[in-house]
Design an enzyme around this catalytic site. Structure first.
Site, short mmCIF file in Angstrom:
data_model
loop_
_atom_site.label_atom_id
_atom_site.label_comp_id
_atom_site.label_asym_id
_atom_site.label_seq_id
_atom_site.Cartn_x
_atom_site.Cartn_y
_atom_site.Cartn_z
N HIS A 129 0.74 -1.17 -0.05
CA HIS A 129 0.02 -0.03 0.05
C HIS A 129 0.87 1.03 0.00
CE1 HIS A 129 -2.65 2.91 1.96
NE2 HIS A 129 -3.72 2.33 1.42
N ASP A 206 3.41 -4.26 7.85
CA ASP A 206 1.97 -3.48 8.03
C ASP A 206 0.84 -4.53 8.08
OD1 ASP A 206 -0.31 -2.13 7.08
OD2 ASP A 206 0.66 -1.36 5.08
N GLN A 209 -4.33 -4.82 7.11
CA GLN A 209 -5.34 -5.57 6.72
C GLN A 209 -5.37 -7.01 7.58
OE1 GLN A 209 -7.82 -5.11 4.63
NE2 GLN A 209 -7.04 -3.01 3.77
N LYS A 232 -10.22 -0.59 10.54
CA LYS A 232 -10.26 -1.57 9.76
C LYS A 232 -10.87 -3.06 10.46
CE LYS A 232 -7.10 0.12 6.27
NZ LYS A 232 -8.19 0.64 5.18
N CYS A 370 -4.73 2.43 -3.52
CA CYS A 370 -3.69 2.96 -3.21
C CYS A 370 -2.42 2.12 -3.14
CB CYS A 370 -3.66 3.54 -1.44
SG CYS A 370 -5.14 4.87 -1.29
N1 C6P Z 1 -6.18 0.75 2.90
C1 C6P Z 1 -8.11 0.30 1.54
O1 C6P Z 1 -9.18 0.56 0.90
P1 C6P Z 1 -4.73 3.91 7.42
O2 C6P Z 1 -5.34 4.88 6.30
O3 C6P Z 1 -3.44 4.60 7.94
O4 C6P Z 1 -5.81 3.41 8.37
O5 C6P Z 1 -4.22 2.44 6.37
C2 C6P Z 1 -3.43 2.69 5.45
C3 C6P Z 1 -3.25 1.40 4.91
C4 C6P Z 1 -1.96 0.83 5.02
N2 C6P Z 1 -1.89 -0.63 4.80
C5 C6P Z 1 -2.65 -1.32 3.88
C6 C6P Z 1 -2.43 -2.61 3.69
C7 C6P Z 1 -4.02 -0.89 3.84
O6 C6P Z 1 -4.82 -1.42 3.33
C8 C6P Z 1 -4.13 0.46 4.24
C9 C6P Z 1 -5.46 1.25 4.13
C10 C6P Z 1 -7.36 1.12 2.40
O7 C6P Z 1 -7.62 -0.68 1.18
C11 C6P Z 1 -7.56 2.55 2.25
S1 C6P Z 1 -6.28 3.00 0.73
#
Ligand code: C6P
Length: 412
Positions: A129, A206, A209, A232, A370
């Site tokens: 991401h 990370d 997910q 999430k 993203c």
């Molecule tokens: N993915 C998706 O629709 P934040 O925004 O900081 O809570 O998470 C960012 C992020 C980082 N790593 C991974 C693997 C992610 O999936 C995400 C967020 C969302 O897939 C929004 S782009």
């Protein structure tokens, strides 16, 4: 992780816990298949935050009065729940952040930036991401270090042979997603950590997910940093966690200055608070931390193995049902996958797909998720993505399939 049988999971009763699911969109019952972007919240989380605001709110760590003590207990109590849930050794290792993005930036700026030098390398993968790409690009630009990117194959799996070959004497840090948001691929993070540690290279995972789908035990994984977001995993927005090994966090300078993170301030010299406060400048997101604590209770009550079993069944059902649709290509067919299905449909732009299925009450995400390098690798500008969570059913998948038939009809 072992799955429990999907039949053990009472999804009808789980759905009753989520008020947002029970509404109509454009006159149709809502089918929410966008949990990878942000999941819905159970009543237990909404109630915990509401009770906190109605009865216990004050600033934390600052007052001797009763409300401040209650707020502090609630906030620190949530930290302890998270520590226990992910099996960290101490609450000093649990830093509250705004989310995964902020947690990764914290490590990039406070751990990597002071250590990186020209010639050093940070290794990531192609399926990251943007939140696990850009902070490292920035740290590399700031220090003259180089970002290395491990390739994936046509199934959307990390090419472990190439990944291992990219690790060298110059590698200072590995940053890898536990589960890909765009493909659903589950990466072999334990193997990566073991391989990296044999070479004394720290690993950040990370976990944005992974937390809603799988057991995360940071001690068993042995990772150095693990980042995740509350929203999430059925918790609030604006809160997330950076787990870091205490010895590493201890040696890192604070990355933001202000209240909460100091021991003593004078114009000549400021000394910093102990962990975890050193990394929590300013008034924190107290109610959100309380909500995240309630999320942990909720997940523990259902049992992550039972959730995973249910989702495993949904993924198999969705993969099979979507594959039957003419012109539909699933992007990302790794052997080990979480309940995320990205796809393209011939002669239909993903944004049109998203708009038309929304009119059928079905919420999916469309775009690059993203993860632009993933889109470039598969030669598509965007995909449509259905992401399933503990409250989804086979009926939801059937509704998606029916909505996609409508797309074909409208666009033909
Ligand atoms: N993915 C998706 O629709 P934040 O925004 O900081 O809570 O998470 C960012 C992020 C980082 N790593 C991974 C693997 C992610 O999936 C995400 C967020 C969302 O897939 C929004 S782009």
């Amino acid at each position: 992780m072992k799955h429990r049988d999907a039949a053990d999971f009472d999804v009808a009763s789980v759905r009753q816990d989520f008020p947002a699911l029970h509404q109509r969109i454009h006159g149709k019952p809502l089918v929410y298949l966008d949990s990878a972007a942000s999941a819905q919240r159970p009543v237990a989380v909404l109630d915990a935050m509401d009770t906190y605001y109605r009865h216990d709110h004050a600033n934390v760590h600052r007052g001797v009065h009763t409300l401040s003590q209650r707020a502090t207990q609630a906030y620190e109590g949530a930290r302890e729940k998270i520590r226990r849930y992910i099996n960290a050794r101490t609450t000093a290792e649990i830093i509250f952040t705004r989310g995964t993005t902020e947690a990764i930036n914290l490590v990039a700026q406070s751990y990597a930036r002071p250590r990186l030098q020209p010639g050093d390398e940070v290794l990531i993968s192609l399926m990251e991401h943007h939140s696990n790409i850009v902070p490292w690009q920035m740290a590399c630009e700031q220090t003259g270090a180089t970002l290395r990117v491990a390739p994936i194959d046509q199934h959307g799996q990390l090419r472990m042979d190439a990944f291992k070959q990219l690790i060298s004497d110059h590698t200072r840090l590995i940053a890898i997603g536990h589960i890909s948001n765009a493909l659903g691929t589950i990466n072999p993070v334990a193997e990566i950590v073991a391989f990296a540690h044999e070479r004394e290279i720290p690993v950040l995972i990370d976990g944005a997910q992974a937390m809603p789908h799988t057991r995360v035990d940071v001690s068993a994984l042995g990772c150095d940093f693990y980042a995740f977001s509350g929203h999430k995993m059925f918790g609030p927005t604006g809160i997330g966690v950076l787990y870091g090994r205490e010895a590493l966090l201890d040696a890192m300078p604070p990355w933001q200055g202000g209240g909460e993170m100091i021991l003593e301030v004078s114009f000549e010299k400021t000394t910093y608070a102990a962990l975890p406060n050193k990394f929590e400048a300013g008034t924190p997101a107290i109610a959100e931390a309380v909500g995240l604590g309630a999320t942990i209770d909720y997940l523990e009550k259902l049992g992550i193995e039972a959730i995973a079993g249910h989702e495993h069944d949904l993924l198999a059902y969705a993969t099979q049902a979507l594959s039957q649709i003419d012109g539909l290509e699933i992007v990302g067919q790794a052997e080990s996958k979480a309940s995320v299905v990205s796809f393209t449909l011939a002669n239909a732009h993903p944004h049109d797909i998203g708009t038309i299925v929304d009119h059928e009450g079905v919420a999916i995400r469309t775009g690059h998720h993203c993860a632009m390098p993933v889109m470039n690798f598969f030669g598509v500008p965007a995909t449509a993505r259905a992401s399933m969570a503990l409250y989804n059913t086979r009926d939801d998948i059937d509704a998606l399939v029916a909505a996609l038939m409508k797309v074909r009809q409208v666009l033909s």
